[in-house]
Design an enzyme around this catalytic site. Structure first.
Site, mmCIF file in Angstrom:
data_model
loop_
_atom_site.group_PDB
_atom_site.id
_atom_site.type_symbol
_atom_site.label_atom_id
_atom_site.label_comp_id
_atom_site.label_asym_id
_atom_site.label_seq_id
_atom_site.Cartn_x
_atom_site.Cartn_y
_atom_site.Cartn_z
ATOM 1 C CG HIS A 50 -11.459 -7.949 7.375
ATOM 2 N ND1 HIS A 50 -11.295 -7.926 6.010
ATOM 3 C CD2 HIS A 50 -10.724 -6.919 7.847
ATOM 4 C CE1 HIS A 50 -10.502 -6.931 5.680
ATOM 5 N NE2 HIS A 50 -10.142 -6.291 6.784
ATOM 6 C CE LYS B 74 -7.166 -5.298 1.172
ATOM 7 N NZ LYS B 74 -8.540 -5.129 1.681
ATOM 8 C CG ASP C 273 -11.870 -6.435 2.245
ATOM 9 O OD1 ASP C 273 -12.222 -5.343 2.751
ATOM 10 O OD2 ASP C 273 -10.682 -6.716 2.011
ATOM 11 N NE ARG C 274 -12.360 -2.528 6.526
ATOM 12 C CZ ARG C 274 -12.190 -1.571 7.435
ATOM 13 N NH1 ARG C 274 -11.880 -1.865 8.681
ATOM 14 N NH2 ARG C 274 -12.341 -0.312 7.110
ATOM 15 C CG ASP D 177 -11.308 -3.636 -0.482
ATOM 16 O OD1 ASP D 177 -11.777 -3.242 0.609
ATOM 17 O OD2 ASP D 177 -10.413 -4.497 -0.552
ATOM 18 N NE ARG E 33 -3.409 -0.675 2.683
ATOM 19 C CZ ARG E 33 -3.888 -0.966 3.894
ATOM 20 N NH1 ARG E 33 -4.042 -0.025 4.789
ATOM 21 N NH2 ARG E 33 -4.210 -2.204 4.196
ATOM 22 C CG ASP F 72 -14.033 -2.156 3.063
ATOM 23 O OD1 ASP F 72 -14.704 -2.872 2.282
ATOM 24 O OD2 ASP F 72 -12.853 -2.433 3.365
ATOM 25 C CB SER G 245 -8.360 -1.302 1.710
ATOM 26 O OG SER G 245 -9.160 -1.912 2.679
ATOM 27 C CG HIS G 246 -10.034 0.944 5.444
ATOM 28 N ND1 HIS G 246 -9.482 -0.314 5.294
ATOM 29 C CD2 HIS G 246 -9.369 1.520 6.465
ATOM 30 C CE1 HIS G 246 -8.534 -0.467 6.200
ATOM 31 N NE2 HIS G 246 -8.447 0.624 6.926
#
Length: 467
Positions: A331, A115, A248-249, A246, A16, A244, A105-106
């Site tokens: 997650h 990822k 995944d949360r 992407d 990242r 979020d 992501s967030h």
């Protein structure tokens, strides 16, 4: 030819950085070359590639694919979508041996990252450091890979709906749910999903926009749930779900606007799952409430506390064959009737299913949970070179005092008042603290213990303290 990554971008769980400052297309190309080299050495040859809705994602995707091809791997380009769609593409296709999602992501809009999954397992930690070593040495394999486009969104959404298998859809016809995609990559998948779900659905911000014009896509921060809370209140909906950046949360609120935190969602999923899989192991990270571990035990399950981090949790699930795991950060991992990766859209479907099977509304399930006083995650700024050393100092002092300590990820200390946690973040130069008690006075005493340990190591909790 070799490549040097910026010192901050190769991290524990992913890669990242800040676009144009610490991360760019040359890095994406080098990641492609390194990943393809490792995959070919392990006998694989084809990689699924997806990306999120950030403005910088398409150019990083081009460079990544070029790197994969230059080291002899074929790329299956699945286009823009949530990270779990990439995981699905890798898990469900027999001809695909690895996957890379380009996503920030967030994080704020000017960040991006990668990822990865490698032959069905998380690619993290030492794997990521290895990419750096190969790049620095220029030790890439050469080759001529191909690339093709593959549409997986439709099949992915159909697979999500299987989370309601065996439930009489007529029982769900009266459900009314609010959804907030936060202008993140889950938007298009969500629009398709709700068309196939029973009930009435109200959607916010499904238009993908890498500027995130409405609110930051991190559902673990309560302020980012304000729009969803307003929607649920105005339309008297049963509950609301947020994602979020992407996908995944997951974040959720009940019909009364109360937040259902990650560990509380896991309490609902655990109750549903243990009725189907008696005695199963259920994993939660060290930040989770004691109420969750007690709940799993009461229901005859095997509560398992593990380290924070989605890659670490996924690895532990495989090791002990746990059908369900989750983190405070939202997650949620279902290996029961699914693939074991973190997928917030699937978790949302399973929340509908759990409510139906348990015969209680999400609001009722949230209302049954014990009212505990807990702090949010308190972040203590600390120099990167000191953060793990401080934890070791605290461990040594606690050991000498005979405290009840779980040391699997930092220190989680149980006392008559409840418990407190202090751990080093794997992704930032901070220590994370948290405390939970049955009342305010107990919580204050726990915070005082945290402050005493920080002070003994020359640190102090900043002005963000409190509840």
């Amino acid at each position: 030819m070799s490549h040097q990554f910026h010192s901050t971008v190769l991290r524990e769980y992913d890669i990242r950085g800040i676009i144009g400052e610490t991360l760019g297309t040359a890095d994406a190309y080098a990641i492609g070359r390194g990943f393809a080299t490792l995959l070919r050495q392990a006998g694989g040859s084809r990689v699924a590639v997806g990306y999120d809705g950030r403005l910088s994602s398409p150019e990083l995707e081009e460079a990544l694919v070029a790197g994969l091809n230059a080291s002899g791997c074929d790329a299956v380009r699945i286009g823009m979508g949530p990270t779990p769609m990439l995981y699905y593409a890798e898990a469900s296709a027999e001809d695909v041996h690895g996957g890379i999602q380009i996503t920030g992501s967030h994080n704020p809009a000017n960040y991006n990252g990668f990822k990865m999954v490698f032959q069905g397992r998380p690619f993290f930690g030492a794997d990521i450091q290895e990419l750096g070593r190969i790049a620095a040495a220029g030790a890439w394999l050469d080759g001529n890979g191909t690339h093709e486009q593959r549409e997986v969104l439709t099949a992915y959404v159909v697979r999500l709906t299987e989370g309601l298998a065996g439930i009489d859809r007529a029982r769900l016809a009266d459900l009314r749910i609010g959804w907030d995609a936060g202008n993140g990559a889950a938007g298009p998948a969500l629009e398709l999903l709700v068309e196939q779900l029973p009930g009435e659905h109200h959607l916010l911000f499904t238009q993908v926009d890498g500027n995130f014009p409405n609110h930051h896509p991190d559902p673990t921060e309560e302020k980012n749930l304000a729009d969803l809370r307003k929607l649920v209140a105005e339309k008297s909906l049963d509950f609301g779900v947020a994602f979020d950046g992407d996908g995944d949360r997951i974040g959720a609120i009940d019909g009364q606007g109360r937040v259902i935190w990650g560990d509380q969602l896991l309490m609902i999923y655990a109750e549903d799952l243990l009725a189907m899989e008696p005695g199963a192991a259920i994993i939660a990270d060290v930040k989770a409430s004691r109420a969750l571990f007690d709940h799993v035990e009461r229901l005859g399950g095997r509560p398992t506390m593990w380290k924070t981090g989605h890659s670490l949790i996924k690895s532990k699930m495989k090791e002990i064959s746990a059908p369900l795991a989750g983190e405070m950060s939202g997650h949620v991992f279902f290996a029961h009737q699914y693939y074991g990766f973190d997928d917030a859209l699937y978790a949302a479907v399973r929340l509908i299913a759990a409510s139906a099977r348990l015969g209680k509304s999400v609001t009722e399930l949230r209302g049954e949970m014990p009212a505990l006083v807990n702090t949010p995650e308190l972040r203590v700024q600390v120099d990167e070179s000191r953060k793990f050393a401080v934890i070791e100092e605290v461990k040594a002092r606690l050991a000498a005092s005979g405290a009840d300590v779980n040391g699997i990820d930092g220190v989680r200390v149980s006392t008559a008042d409840g418990w407190w946690l202090l751990r080093a973040s794997n992704t930032q130069d901070v220590l994370v603290a948290r405390a939970e008690s049955e009342n305010e006075a107990g919580c204050e005493r726990l915070l005082a213990e945290i402050d005493a340990q920080l002070a003994a190591s020359g640190l102090e909790r900043g002005p963000q303290a409190g509840h």
